[in-house]
Scaffold this active site. Sequence first.
Site, mmCIF file in Angstrom:
data_model
loop_
_atom_site.group_PDB
_atom_site.id
_atom_site.type_symbol
_atom_site.label_atom_id
_atom_site.label_comp_id
_atom_site.label_asym_id
_atom_site.label_seq_id
_atom_site.Cartn_x
_atom_site.Cartn_y
_atom_site.Cartn_z
ATOM 1 N N GLN A 75 -4.012 -1.483 10.032
ATOM 2 C CA GLN A 75 -4.007 -2.800 9.380
ATOM 3 C C GLN A 75 -4.592 -3.851 10.320
ATOM 4 O O GLN A 75 -4.197 -3.944 11.478
ATOM 5 C CB GLN A 75 -2.578 -3.170 8.938
ATOM 6 C CG GLN A 75 -2.483 -4.432 8.106
ATOM 7 C CD GLN A 75 -3.235 -4.369 6.766
ATOM 8 O OE1 GLN A 75 -3.365 -3.308 6.164
ATOM 9 N NE2 GLN A 75 -3.750 -5.495 6.321
ATOM 10 N N LYS A 123 0.834 -1.212 0.000
ATOM 11 C CA LYS A 123 0.000 0.000 0.000
ATOM 12 C C LYS A 123 0.870 1.265 0.000
ATOM 13 O O LYS A 123 0.591 2.215 -0.725
ATOM 14 C CB LYS A 123 -0.936 -0.012 1.218
ATOM 15 C CG LYS A 123 -2.023 -1.087 1.122
ATOM 16 C CD LYS A 123 -2.798 -1.255 2.429
ATOM 17 C CE LYS A 123 -3.754 -2.434 2.341
ATOM 18 N NZ LYS A 123 -4.489 -2.675 3.598
ATOM 19 N N ASP A 147 -10.300 3.339 5.131
ATOM 20 C CA ASP A 147 -10.706 1.939 4.953
ATOM 21 C C ASP A 147 -12.228 1.798 4.978
ATOM 22 O O ASP A 147 -12.763 0.759 4.582
ATOM 23 C CB ASP A 147 -10.140 1.086 6.099
ATOM 24 C CG ASP A 147 -8.911 0.295 5.682
ATOM 25 O OD1 ASP A 147 -8.827 -0.077 4.496
ATOM 26 O OD2 ASP A 147 -8.066 0.030 6.546
HETATM 27 N N1 GUN Z 1 -6.894 -6.708 6.591
HETATM 28 C C1 GUN Z 1 -7.346 -7.414 5.540
HETATM 29 N N2 GUN Z 1 -7.822 -6.583 4.585
HETATM 30 C C2 GUN Z 1 -7.670 -5.340 5.052
HETATM 31 C C3 GUN Z 1 -7.955 -4.050 4.532
HETATM 32 O O1 GUN Z 1 -8.489 -3.865 3.431
HETATM 33 N N3 GUN Z 1 -7.625 -3.006 5.335
HETATM 34 C C4 GUN Z 1 -7.076 -3.168 6.556
HETATM 35 N N4 GUN Z 1 -6.800 -2.093 7.275
HETATM 36 N N5 GUN Z 1 -6.790 -4.338 7.062
HETATM 37 C C5 GUN Z 1 -7.088 -5.416 6.315
#
Ligand code: GUN
Length: 297
Positions: free
Chosen positions: A98, A54, A121
């Site tokens: 995350q 990311k 998110d």
């Molecule tokens: N864990 C699995 N998928 C995601 C996501 O799209 N965002 C975040 N923050 N954590 C995740």
Amino acid sequence: MSANVIDGKKVAKLIREQVSEDIQYWVSHGQRAPKLQAVIVGNNPASHTYVKAKTKACGEVGIESDTLILPDTVSETQVIEAIEKLNHNDEVDGILLQLPLPGHLPSWNIIEAIDYRKDVDGFHPMNMGRLAVGQPSFRPCTPAGIMELFNYYSIATKGKHAVIIGASNIVGKPMTLMISREDGAGKATVTLCHQYTKDLTRHTINADILISAAGTPKLITGPMIKEGAVVIDVGINRVADPDNERGYRLVGDCDFESTQEKANWITPVPGGVGPMTVAMLMKNTLLAAKDAIYQSE
Ligand code: GUN
């Protein structure tokens, strides 16, 4: 029949290019570049890999990024304090916590501590709730990316029967809300299947659009799907592969060979939904920097 393959990599690239152009324009007019702040708690290797992907994408589109890594011994109060600092930092536009968090931490208390105006998110209950009632909100990146794929490939959802497998807060639940919304794209009839669903095939065989986010390799095979279905595979599963230098390879939830013989459209793994998640995060971070969803409330 051999299915049309949905090229998520290509569509994600187009979205990232659009974001990048917007940022260049924005910066050339004297605004600072958007900034995404990632937060990782502990040393889950997959979390570190995802966050690296990311932040790399951020660099490519002109978004600044930083990663705060907290040890897995951290307390709930310490994580919330760190998040509140980021909430009040005017240079930070988007906060990405995350998931999953280490087991001792109450995820919801911590997600709710994020300023919903920086919740790129879209997991904060404010954004989820607004999504549910059809108000503008940050939309979770994976289901939002799937809606973009439908849009790009002119795949109609109106009046179609969508069957979603997996009721997670990250994919299944927001996907259900987006694809059944009455405004804009959506307007589908939805069946949400999960681990307690009995006789999965009874549902999947009726799906015009099948979206699998279960995390189980080969869960979906050709005989389980309707002729001409749209099959969206959200699974990212590691299976052992001695021929691969990493010792494993990534596969989705669908047995590609047998499903692609019956489907009309199918997403590959990798190169389908995955790149769209990252592209939509870039888009959400730009929206956060522009205050495009919550106009400087
Ligand atoms: N864990 C699995 N998928 C995601 C996501 O799209 N965002 C975040 N923050 N954590 C995740």
